[in-house]
Write an enzyme that holds these catalytic residues in place. Structure first.
Site, PDB file in Angstrom:
ATOM      1  N   TYR A 142       0.824  -1.208   0.000  1.00  0.00           N
ATOM      2  CA  TYR A 142       0.000   0.000   0.000  1.00  0.00           C
ATOM      3  C   TYR A 142       0.864   1.266   0.000  1.00  0.00           C
ATOM      4  O   TYR A 142       0.365   2.363  -0.243  1.00  0.00           O
ATOM      5  CB  TYR A 142      -0.956   0.032   1.207  1.00  0.00           C
ATOM      6  N   LYS A 187       3.613 -15.327   1.976  1.00  0.00           N
ATOM      7  CA  LYS A 187       3.484 -16.032   0.701  1.00  0.00           C
ATOM      8  C   LYS A 187       4.919 -16.334   0.251  1.00  0.00           C
ATOM      9  O   LYS A 187       5.365 -15.954  -0.832  1.00  0.00           O
ATOM     10  CB  LYS A 187       2.726 -15.131  -0.296  1.00  0.00           C
ATOM     11  N   ASP A 219      -2.907 -17.926   1.261  1.00  0.00           N
ATOM     12  CA  ASP A 219      -4.080 -18.558   0.634  1.00  0.00           C
ATOM     13  C   ASP A 219      -4.635 -19.660   1.538  1.00  0.00           C
ATOM     14  O   ASP A 219      -5.847 -19.804   1.717  1.00  0.00           O
ATOM     15  CB  ASP A 219      -3.752 -19.085  -0.773  1.00  0.00           C
ATOM     16  N   ASP A 243      -4.997  -6.847   6.052  1.00  0.00           N
ATOM     17  CA  ASP A 243      -6.217  -6.125   5.696  1.00  0.00           C
ATOM     18  C   ASP A 243      -7.302  -7.134   5.314  1.00  0.00           C
ATOM     19  O   ASP A 243      -8.440  -7.092   5.809  1.00  0.00           O
ATOM     20  CB  ASP A 243      -5.878  -5.209   4.502  1.00  0.00           C
ATOM     21  N   ASP A 247     -10.547  -8.651   7.875  1.00  0.00           N
ATOM     22  CA  ASP A 247     -11.949  -8.476   7.476  1.00  0.00           C
ATOM     23  C   ASP A 247     -12.660  -9.825   7.395  1.00  0.00           C
ATOM     24  O   ASP A 247     -13.816  -9.951   7.798  1.00  0.00           O
ATOM     25  CB  ASP A 247     -12.038  -7.776   6.106  1.00  0.00           C
TER      26      ASP A 247
END
Ligand code: NAD
Length: 352
Positions: A142, A187, A219, A243, A247
């Site tokens: 980000y 990852k 994943d 993030d 959620d």
């Protein structure tokens, strides 16, 4: 203990719920003989209306000079058409950046009294859930180099050892205060930045021999969160992965009005806020659930002021009010006692 708290109620239901947070804070002060003073500052839409920018300098200065910040929520349809540098959400980024808040704590707790709100099967959730997602907040994709030409666009995920180490250490410290299990999500089978992330976790781990560490690809973590969420206690991960996973974890609890969050700086200073938005549809109607904000106050006491006993007392009070069957409209089910924002705050303050 004497502490000064900056209140940033913001827009929509922000003022309704922050008022209840302060009510509970005052009850804690009285019960445990502390002195908590407060000052209120404008941010978001209210600041745009009064001074034309989403984050006035006086607000950032006031927050920086305080011992902790309690934020409601910002935004609403009235300001949706403004250019991006004048959007209310800019206030949040400005506050996070301006105060060096690099560590985002997002607990996902499913209260047994509200287990019907969970979209997962009963046998998966058992008697409740309590997961803490520790998300890096000021680095990663980000904030990396980005660009766009007509037919190509790119974003870059970059992390330094120092950036990884400070968030990973927070993860270990939080795991030490909970069940001493830490799952680092990355990852590393594909991304260089994740390989570095994993190396740092493996090096730092020896400083926390009492914490059991596991590594999981993001994943798989997304899948495991709905398949077997009870395997997780503390999850530490990068900005984008955190993030998304936080959620997902919050949706498993089914109750957006119940979940608090904290954003911490290096020295333990923090900004505390519910995870939900400003809910303009119910603003000022005594309909908002104040529990996420009240639990944010508990997090402030625990993480910024090291007042664990007081934080536990708030969490117990919330549980006992739920046990007694009181519900705001968003968590109401047949046979329960429906109450408004203000009564819910008073009940929790009294239950302390
Ligand atoms: P929202 O979280 O405000 O509302 C989603 C739904 O949940 C609405 O139906 C709302 O009534 C309900 N809800 C939310 N909090 C509740 C509570 N405490 N009690 C009872 N019901 C509650 O999300 P949205 O509608 O997507 O966004 C509304 C505004 O909030 C937008 O302007 C958005 O940009 C802003 N927003 C701000 C933040 C923040 O300040 N941190 C976060 C998310 C959204």
């Amino acid at each position: 203990m004497k502490k000064h708290i900056a209140l940033v109620p913001g827009d929509g239901i922000g003022p309704d719920i922050v008022r209840e947070g302060v009510k509970v804070l005052s009850a804690v002060a009285e019960k445990f003989s502390h002195e908590f003073t407060t000052s209120s500052y404008a941010a978001g839409g209210v600041a745009l209306d009064s001074v034309g920018i989403p984050l006035p300098e006086a607000t950032l200065d006031g927050c920086k000079q305080s011992d902790g910040v309690l934020l409601g929520a910002v935004g609403g349809p009235k300001w949706d058409t403004l250019p991006s540098h004048l959007r209310p959400e800019k206030a949040l980024l400005g506050l996070r950046g301006g105060m060096g808040l690099f560590c985002n704590l997002r607990p996902a707790i499913l209260y047994k009294q509200l287990s019907d709100a969970c979209p997962l099967k009963k046998e998966i959730i058992g008697d409740g859930l309590d997961i803490m997602v520790v998300r890096e907040l000021t680095g990663g994709i980000y904030f990396g180099e980005r660009g766009r030409t007509e037919d190509r666009a790119y974003d870059t995920m970059a992390y330094t050892v120092a950036e990884i180490e400070r968030i990973v250490r927070k993860g270990f410290e939080i795991a030490q205060k909970r069940s001493r299990r830490l799952c680092s999500v990355d990852k590393a089978n594909i991304l260089n930045s994740s390989q570095l992330w994993r190396e740092v976790v493996q090096r730092v781990q020896s400083d926390y021999p009492d914490v059991e560490v596991s590594h999981m690809y993001v994943d798989n973590a997304a899948m495991q969160l709905v398949r077997n969420p009870r395997q997780f206690d503390v999850v530490v991960t990068s900005n984008m992965f955190g993030d998304i996973l936080s959620d997902e974890a919050s949706q498993i609890t089914g109750s957006i009005g119940m979940l608090p969050s904290a954003s911490l700086a290096e020295d333990g200073f923090g900004m505390y806020e519910p995870i939900h938005g400003s809910a303009p549809d119910i603003a000022g109607k005594d309909l908002a659930n104040p529990i996420a904000t009240i639990l944010s106050v508990a997090m402030m006491l625990r993480y910024s002021f090291s007042l664990s006993e007081e934080a536990d007392a708030i969490e117990r009070a919330v549980n006992s009010v739920l046990d007694d069957g009181y519900r705001t409209a968003d968590i109401y089910t047949d046979g329960m006692k429906k109450v408004g924002t203000s009564e819910m705050g008073s009940l929790i303050a009294r239950a302390l």
